[in-house]
Design a protein around this motif. Structure first.
Motif, PDB file in Angstrom:
ATOM      1  N   ASN A 247     -18.867 -17.274 -29.399  1.00 19.49           N
ATOM      2  CA  ASN A 247     -18.944 -18.106 -28.195  1.00 19.49           C
ATOM      3  C   ASN A 247     -20.211 -17.921 -27.376  1.00 19.49           C
ATOM      4  OD1 ASN A 247     -16.631 -19.450 -28.763  1.00 19.49           O
ATOM      5  ND2 ASN A 247     -15.329 -18.244 -27.429  1.00 19.49           N
TER       6      ASN A 247
ATOM      7  N   TYR B 120      -7.748 -13.333 -26.756  1.00 23.01           N
ATOM      8  CA  TYR B 120      -8.947 -14.159 -26.566  1.00 23.01           C
ATOM      9  C   TYR B 120      -9.450 -14.672 -27.917  1.00 23.01           C
ATOM     10  CZ  TYR B 120     -13.641 -15.698 -25.521  1.00 23.01           C
ATOM     11  OH  TYR B 120     -14.769 -16.472 -25.413  1.00 23.01           O
ATOM     12  N   ALA B 121      -9.529 -13.782 -28.901  1.00 25.25           N
ATOM     13  CA  ALA B 121     -10.035 -14.159 -30.221  1.00 25.25           C
ATOM     14  C   ALA B 121      -9.153 -15.233 -30.851  1.00 25.25           C
ATOM     15  CB  ALA B 121     -10.111 -12.931 -31.127  1.00 25.25           C
TER      16      ALA B 121
ATOM     17  N   GLU C 227     -21.249 -15.508 -25.335  1.00 24.69           N
ATOM     18  CA  GLU C 227     -21.151 -14.901 -24.006  1.00 24.69           C
ATOM     19  C   GLU C 227     -22.142 -13.746 -23.859  1.00 24.69           C
ATOM     20  OE1 GLU C 227     -17.218 -13.836 -22.667  1.00 24.69           O
ATOM     21  OE2 GLU C 227     -16.341 -15.539 -23.741  1.00 24.69           O
TER      22      GLU C 227
ATOM     23  N   GLU D 241     -13.584  -6.811 -31.578  1.00 21.03           N
ATOM     24  CA  GLU D 241     -13.038  -8.140 -31.247  1.00 21.03           C
ATOM     25  C   GLU D 241     -13.934  -8.829 -30.207  1.00 21.03           C
ATOM     26  OE1 GLU D 241     -10.188  -9.787 -32.331  1.00 21.03           O
ATOM     27  OE2 GLU D 241      -9.091  -8.210 -33.390  1.00 21.03           O
ATOM     28  N   ARG D 242     -14.268  -8.102 -29.133  1.00 20.65           N
ATOM     29  CA  ARG D 242     -15.130  -8.658 -28.072  1.00 20.65           C
ATOM     30  C   ARG D 242     -16.488  -9.063 -28.631  1.00 20.65           C
ATOM     31  NH1 ARG D 242     -14.826  -7.714 -22.665  1.00 20.65           N
ATOM     32  NH2 ARG D 242     -16.952  -6.966 -22.551  1.00 20.65           N
TER      33      ARG D 242
ATOM     34  N   GLU E  16      -5.682  -7.919 -25.074  1.00 22.87           N
ATOM     35  CA  GLU E  16      -6.360  -9.021 -24.374  1.00 22.87           C
ATOM     36  C   GLU E  16      -7.494  -9.578 -25.233  1.00 22.87           C
ATOM     37  OE1 GLU E  16      -7.732  -7.701 -20.543  1.00 22.87           O
ATOM     38  OE2 GLU E  16      -5.708  -7.069 -19.961  1.00 22.87           O
ATOM     39  N   ASP E  17      -8.255  -8.701 -25.866  1.00 21.03           N
ATOM     40  CA  ASP E  17      -9.350  -9.146 -26.728  1.00 21.03           C
ATOM     41  C   ASP E  17      -8.823  -9.876 -27.957  1.00 21.03           C
ATOM     42  OD1 ASP E  17     -11.483  -8.264 -25.107  1.00 21.03           O
ATOM     43  OD2 ASP E  17     -11.225  -6.226 -25.845  1.00 21.03           O
TER      44      ASP E  17
ATOM     45  N   ARG F  68     -16.457 -13.032 -28.603  1.00 24.84           N
ATOM     46  CA  ARG F  68     -17.078 -13.420 -27.326  1.00 24.84           C
ATOM     47  C   ARG F  68     -18.591 -13.578 -27.474  1.00 24.84           C
ATOM     48  NH1 ARG F  68     -13.895 -13.002 -22.602  1.00 24.84           N
ATOM     49  NH2 ARG F  68     -11.897 -12.011 -22.984  1.00 24.84           N
TER      50      ARG F  68
ATOM     51  N   ALA G 222      -7.305 -17.441 -29.355  1.00 25.25           N
ATOM     52  CA  ALA G 222      -7.535 -18.701 -28.645  1.00 25.25           C
ATOM     53  C   ALA G 222      -8.906 -19.279 -28.981  1.00 25.25           C
ATOM     54  CB  ALA G 222      -7.404 -18.482 -27.137  1.00 25.25           C
ATOM     55  N   ALA G 223      -9.894 -18.428 -29.151  1.00 22.29           N
ATOM     56  CA  ALA G 223     -11.263 -18.886 -29.419  1.00 22.29           C
ATOM     57  C   ALA G 223     -11.380 -19.611 -30.751  1.00 22.29           C
ATOM     58  CB  ALA G 223     -12.233 -17.707 -29.382  1.00 22.29           C
TER      59      ALA G 223
END
Length: 175
Positions: free
Chosen positions: A78, A119-120, A80, A69-70, A115-116, A74, A122-123
């Motif tokens: 995105n 985040y995904a 990051e 996921e990260r 949490e990951d 991310r 929302a991303a």
């Protein structure tokens, strides 16, 4: 994911919807499937290995999917900079997500995965499926559509592993 956690609920994807809704619903279905495979087990059971020589365990799968996921949402979507190492693996331990579960905390690792996932979710909110990620993957641009399809494939494959591991632990089976 331990005996103290409430049971996971899983919603079936719609039979008719636009492509973005369908892809995100299938991804959420598979995320919930992994959580269901872990529901009601003790930390020791979550750490239990599938069969030698494999180091795969349900907790290892949760840790691996947190990394996936990260990695995709991310780093590639995105852009990051996550550094050379990750939460669970490094150059020294490239399979640390699977191999280093003996002393791992299932509650903390599950929270990190969730949490990951948050985040995904929302991303991708409001993005077009044609949105191109901010980093190249093996020299290629990837779109959000590609990432979502890949994530569904990744979860589906590992949920097959999870099903077999769970059946080995306590005989529980299911889709």
């Amino acid at each position: 994911m331990t005996n103290a956690t409430p049971a996971t609920t899983r919603t079936s994807p719609p039979f008719a919807a636009d492509e973005a809704t369908m892809l995100t619903a299938w991804l959420d279905f598979h995320r919930a499937t992994l959580a269901l495979k872990c529901d009601g087990l003790t930390p020791e059971q979550l750490r239990e290995r599938s069969c030698p020589p494999s180091s795969m365990s349900l907790l290892g799968l949760v840790r691996h999917m947190a990394e996936v996921e990260r990695h995709w949402f991310r780093r590639y979507l995105n852009g990051e900079d996550l550094g050379p190492d990750s939460r669970y693996w490094s150059e020294t331990f490239p399979d640390g997500d699977f191999d280093l579960v003996e002393d791992a905390d299932p509650v903390a690792d599950t929270a990190a995965w969730q949490e990951d996932v948050a985040y995904a979710r929302a991303a991708v909110e409001g993005l077009s499926l044609d949105t191109v990620g901010k980093r190249l993957w093996r020299g290629n641009e990837v779109t959000l559509r590609w990432i979502l399809v890949h994530m569904i494939e990744e979860y589906a494959r590992h949920n097959g592993h999870a099903d077999l591991i769970r059946e080995r632990i306590d005989g529980a089976t299911g889709e």
